[in-house]
Scaffold this active site. Structure first.
Site, PDB file in Angstrom:
ATOM      1  N   ASP A 414      28.569 -42.715  93.677  1.00 27.33           N
ATOM      2  CA  ASP A 414      28.778 -43.779  92.705  1.00 27.33           C
ATOM      3  C   ASP A 414      27.843 -44.964  92.968  1.00 27.33           C
ATOM      4  O   ASP A 414      27.567 -45.312  94.117  1.00 27.33           O
ATOM      5  CB  ASP A 414      30.234 -44.246  92.787  1.00 27.33           C
ATOM      6  CG  ASP A 414      30.560 -45.335  91.797  1.00 27.33           C
ATOM      7  OD1 ASP A 414      30.498 -45.063  90.588  1.00 27.33           O
ATOM      8  OD2 ASP A 414      30.882 -46.460  92.231  1.00 27.33           O
ATOM      9  N   GLU A 467      24.569 -41.297  90.723  1.00 26.03           N
ATOM     10  CA  GLU A 467      24.748 -42.109  89.525  1.00 26.03           C
ATOM     11  C   GLU A 467      23.777 -43.287  89.678  1.00 26.03           C
ATOM     12  O   GLU A 467      24.090 -44.286  90.315  1.00 26.03           O
ATOM     13  CB  GLU A 467      26.182 -42.614  89.384  1.00 26.03           C
ATOM     14  CG  GLU A 467      26.403 -43.341  88.063  1.00 26.03           C
ATOM     15  CD  GLU A 467      27.307 -44.556  88.160  1.00 26.03           C
ATOM     16  OE1 GLU A 467      27.636 -45.124  87.104  1.00 26.03           O
ATOM     17  OE2 GLU A 467      27.682 -44.961  89.271  1.00 26.03           O
TER      18      GLU A 467
END
Length: 745
Positions: A414, A467
Site C-alpha cells: 500500500d 500501489e
C-alpha cells in the site's frame, strides 16, 4: 560482593535492573545455593525440590515483597515455588528466573544487522518446553527502556512480577514464563527513559483480543494441518506473468453479513467469520471466474474506519473474524479451489494508538524523531524509519511471515508513492531533502529493493504488487537492473483516465478520446494490473454503476461496455466487490453489500455478464499471455473520435490466438461499420455486451462476417459490422487455414 548484590536487589525492587536474572532465581553461594524471589502479592514463598519433594521456607527480607532462602546443597537443582498470597490462596509455579535465554547472541546479532529473516520465531511470544517445563517465552525490542515487564491475566497486570532481562546491548528483552497456555492475555509494561509507564501490545503477537480490546494473546501457531502442498509446488514452478490474473478485491467485514444476536449491535448485523467466508466467498469467487482474492488488510487494527490500513498488529491476523487457524483454513480452502490469496500490506505508515508501535519505548523507535520525516500529517500517522536496521528487519520478516505461516500468494504493498517521496503530501518546509538535495527517500528505496530481493529468494513466483501512483521508473524491473523489484504495479494512470472518460456524458467523449488511448503509450513500461478498486467507490466518487451517465438502461449498458474494454486492455485485472452486480450506492465498510439487488433483472443480468466475461478471459490466451509487451496488442483504429469507437487486436503467444475488440462509447447504433481486418478470413462474434440476456438491445453479428479485399485502417482487408450502443463486441478470426506463424506473418 554482598553490597553489590544488595544494590542489585534494590534496583530490582525499584524496577531498574536490566538483568534481574543476576539476582532472582537460584545461584551458587559458597558451597550452598541461594534462591531469591520478588513478588509483592505473596505473603509467604516456599522453595520445593522437584525431585525430592523437600520444601525450604523463604525469608521475607524486604516488606516490598522480596524473599530469599539459602539452602545447603552442593549443586543447583530443579525447583518450584509455592506462593501463599496475602488473602491466603496458594499456588505452585516454576520460577521464571531459573531458565537460560531463549534468544541467542546470534539471533540478536542478525536482528541488529537487519538480516534475521525469521525473527518472528524468536521475538514475540512462543509456547515452548524448556528443560521439560512448558510455558511461553517472551522477547521484545525496546533499547531505550529502563525496564520491560510482561504483564497479563496471569500476574494481575503488575509489572513488578515478571521483569525481563536485556540481552547484552541488543535492545532485546527476554523472559520465559512457565505455565502459560494458549489464550492467556498479555502486554508489555515499559518504563521509559523519563520514568513513564507505557502498556504496549506485542509487536510480534500472533493473535490479539477482539477490538476495541487491545491485549495480545498467547497463541500456538502450529495448530493447523495444511493440505495445499500441490498448490505450493505448482506455484513455485509457474510464474503468473503469462497466466490469467483476475482479482476480486474484498473487504471481509462487509462482503456479506448475518443477523447479530447481540441486542446492543449498532446495525443489527455482524460480519461473517473466516470459516463462514470459506464456505460462501470461495465458491462464489470460483463460480464468478476470478483467479485471486485480494483482501483489504487482515492484520490487527483498532479502528474499523481505517478499513485495516492503520495496523497495530503486523503479525496478528485480526480477531474480528476468528483465530489464526480459522484464517489458515480460509487460505487452504482457497488453494483447494484454485484461488490465489493476495493481502494488502502496509509498510508505509502506522497509527499513533497508545498500545501500538508509536514511541514504543518512550522514544522514536519504529518512526523518525523529526516529524518532517516521521509523520504523515494528512493521515495522522507515523512513518517507519527505513534507515534503522531493526525496523527494516521487522517489516521484511513480516512480509516473509505471511508467505511462511499463512501460505499467501502475494502482497499488495500500500501507498508506495508515499514511501518513495520525502515531500509526499508535505508543503515546503515540512520535509527534509535527501543527502543529494533531492526529494527521493533513498532509505525507503533501499528498503523496497531489499524487501523484494529477500521475498523472491525464499518464495519464487509469488506476487509483490506496488500501489504506486507516480511515474517512478522501473517499479517492476529487477533490482539488478536498477528497479524496485516488484512483480506488478497498479495502473493508476489508466484507472484515472478511464473513470474520467466513462463518467462523462457520451456527447463529450469525442473530445477526450485520448483518455482511453493514452495508456497505450506506456502500457508495456511496467507489469501492470488494471484496477477498479475500493478507493474509487467511496468518499463521494460514486459506485461504478452510478458513475455512468444517462438513464437507467444506459448506466447498465455503459458499465457492461466499459468492463468489456477493461478486459480487452493489456494488463492483469482487479475489480472491487459489488462492481460485478452493479452496487448502486457507494461502499460502506460497516454494512453488507446490497445483495438484494440481484432480485432486480438488470442487476442479475449484469452479474451474469461479468461472470461470462470473466470466464471468457480465463479461456482466451490472447487476453493474458502477452500482457507486458507490445507483441500482444495491435491497434486497428484509435482515431474515430467522431463516433467514440476504438478497435484493436489482442494476440497470444501463438499469433493465431487472436481476438478483435470493437468498443463503442456512445448510445448510437451502427449497422455498417467498417474496420480493417488483419487476415483474409471469416470473423465470428464470440462476445457481445449488448446481448438481450445481459440486459442489452441485442444488436449482434449473428452470422460470421467474411473479410473483403477493401483496404482500411492500413490493412489489406476489412469487415463490415453491426456495432451496438454503449457496448464492446469481440470477434475471433478463423485461423485454422493458417499453418505456420513464420510463413503467414
Amino acid at each position: 560482593m554482598r553490597s553489590e548484590t544488595a544494590s542489585l536487589i534494590e534496583l530490582t525492587i525499584q524496577g531498574l535492573n536490566k538483568n534481574p536474572h543476576a539476582v532472582l532465581g537460584m545461584h551458587s553461594l559458597d558451597g550452598a545455593v541461594v534462591v531469591r524471589v520478588f513478588n509483592p502479592h505473596s505473603q509467604k514463598v516456599t522453595v520445593r525440590d522437584v525431585h525430592s519433594g523437600r520444601c525450604y521456607p523463604m525469608e521475607k527480607t524486604d516488606e516490598r515483597g522480596f524473599f530469599e532462602a539459602v539452602i545447603e546443597a552442593p549443586d543447583l537443582f530443579a525447583y518450584q515455588l509455592v506462593h501463599t498470597t496475602t488473602d491466603g490462596a496458594s499456588y505452585t509455579v516454576y520460577d521464571p528466573y531459573a531458565f537460560l535465554p531463549t534468544v541467542s547472541d546470534y539471533d540478536t546479532y542478525l536482528f541488529n544487522q537487519g538480516n534475521h529473516h525469521c525473527i518472528y520465531e524468536k521475538l514475540g511470544c512462543h509456547l515452548r518446553e524448556v528443560n521439560g517445563v512448558k510455558g511461553a517465552s517472551f522477547a521484545v525490542w525496546a533499547p531505550s527502556a529502563q525496564r520491560v515487564s510482561v504483564v497479563g491475566s496471569f500476574n494481575q497486570w503488575d509489572g513488578r512480577i515478571h521483569q525481563m532481562r536485556m540481552l547484552g546491548s541488543s535492545g532485546v528483552w527476554e523472559l520465559f514464563i512457565p505455565g502459560l497456555a494458549p489464550g492467556d492475555l498479555y502486554k508489555y509494561e515499559i518504563k521509559t527513559p523519563s520514568g513513564e509507564l507505557y502498556i504496549k501490545a506485542d509487536p510480534f503477537a500472533f493473535y490479539a483480543e477482539k477490538p476495541p480490546q487491545t491485549a495480545s494473546r498467547v497463541y500456538d501457531m502450529d495448530d493447523y494441518q495444511w493440505h495445499d502442498e500441490e498448490w505450493l509446488a505448482k506455484r513455485a514452478k509457474e510464474p503468473v506473468y503469462d497466466k490469467p490474473v483476475n482479482i476480486y478485491e474484498v473487504h471481509l467485514g462487509s462482503w456479506q453479513q448475518e443477523p447479530d444476536p447481540d441486542p446492543d449491535s449498532e446495525t443489527g448485523f455482524r460480519p461473517l467469520s473466516y470459516r463462514q467466508l470459506a464456505e460462501r466467498l470461495i465458491p462464489y469467487a470460483k463460480k464468478m471466474g476470478y483467479t485471486h482474492l485480494e483482501l483489504l488488510p487482515v492484520m490487527e487494527h483498532p479502528y474499523d474506519g481505517s478499513w485495516g490500513y492503520q495496523v497495530t498488529g503486523y503479525y496478528a491476523v485480526t480477531s474480528r473474524y476468528g483465530t489464526p487457524a480459522d484464517f489458515k483454513y480460509f487460505v487452504d480452502k482457497c488453494h483447494e479451489n484454485g484461488l490465489g490469496v493476495i493481502l494488502d500490506w502496509v509498510p508505509a505508515h502506522f497509527p499513533k494508538d497508545g498500545h501500538g508501535l508509536a514511541r514504543f519505548d518512550g522514544t522514536a523507535l519504529y518512526e523518525h524523531e523529526d516529524i518532517r520525516k516521521g509523520e504523515h500529517l494528512e493521515w495522522g500517522t507515523h512513518v517507519f524509519n527505513y534507515g534503522r536496521h531493526e525496523v527494516r528487519n521487522f517489516l521484511i520478516a513480516n512480509a516473509l511471515f505471511w508467505f511462511d505461516k499463512y501460505h499467501v500468494d502475494g502482497l499488495r504493498v500500500d501507498a508506495v508513492a508515499s514511501m518513495l517521496y520525502l515531500d509526499y503530501c508535505r508543503k515546503p518546509g515540512e520535509w527534509i531533502p535527501n543527502e543529494y538535495g533531492g526529494r527521493e527517500n533513498l532509505e525507503a528505496v533501499e528498503f523496497l529493493r531489499q524487501l523484494n530481493t529477500t521475498v523472491y529468494r525464499y518464495y519464487p513466483n509469488v506476487m509483490m504488487i506496488a500501489e504506486e501512483s507516480t511515474a517512478w521508473p522501473k517499479v517492476t524491473a529487477p533490482v539488478h537492473e536498477g528497479g524496485l523489484g516488484f512483480s506488478h504495479k497498479w495502473n493508476m494512470g489508466w484507472m484515472n483516465d478511464f473513470l474520467r472518460y466513462v463518467g462523462m456524458d457520451s456527447v463529450y467523449r469525442k473530445y477526450h478520446q485520448n483518455l482511453i488511448t493514452f495508456s497505450f503509450m506506456y502500457a508495456w513500461s511496467e507489469n501492470f494490473i488494471l484496477v477498479l478498486s475500493h478507493d474509487e467507490v467511496v468518499h463521494g466518487k460514486k459506485s461504478l454503476l452510478d458513475k455512468m451517465p444517462g438513464d437507467y438502461w444506459q448506466k447498465f449498458a455503459g458499465l457492461r461496455g466499459a468492463l468489456g474494454y477493461f478486459m480487452g486492455h493489456p494488463g492483469k485485472k482487479l475489480l472491487f466487490m459489488g462492481g460485478e452486480f452493479g452496487q448502486f450506492i457507494e461502499w460502506k465498510y460497516k454494512e453488507s453489500l446490497d445483495w438484494h439487488l440481484l432480485g432486480y433483472p438488470m442487476h442479475q443480468k449484469l452479474h451474469d455478464y461479468v461472470a461470462d466475461l470473466n470466464h471468457f478471459y480465463l479461456n482466451e490466451p490472447a487476453l493474458y499471455e502477452i500482457d507486458s509487451h507490445y507483441d500482444g496488442f495491435e491497434w486497428i483504429d484509435c482515431s474515430d473520435t467522431e463516433h467514440s469507437i476504438v478497435s484493436f487486436i489482442r494476440k497470444g503467444k501463438d499469433w493465431r490466438d487472436m481476438l478483435v475488440f470493437v468498443c463503442n462509447f456512445t448510445p448510437a447504433t451502427h449497422d455498417n461499420y467498417r474496420i480493417g481486418a488483419p487476415l483474409d478470413t471469416v470473423y465470428t462474434e464470440v462476445f457481445n455486451s449488448d446481448l438481450e440476456q445481459y440486459g442489452g438491445s441485442h444488436v449482434a453479428n449473428e452470422q460470421p462476417v467474411k473479410a473483403e479485399p477493401v483496404p482500411w485502417h492500413g490493412k489489406s482487408w476489412s469487415i463490415i459490422l453491426k456495432v451496438p450502443p454503449l457496448a464492446t463486441i469481440v470477434l475471433r478470426p478463423d485461423t485454422s487455414k493458417f499453418r505456420d506463424s513464420a510463413e503467414e506473418q
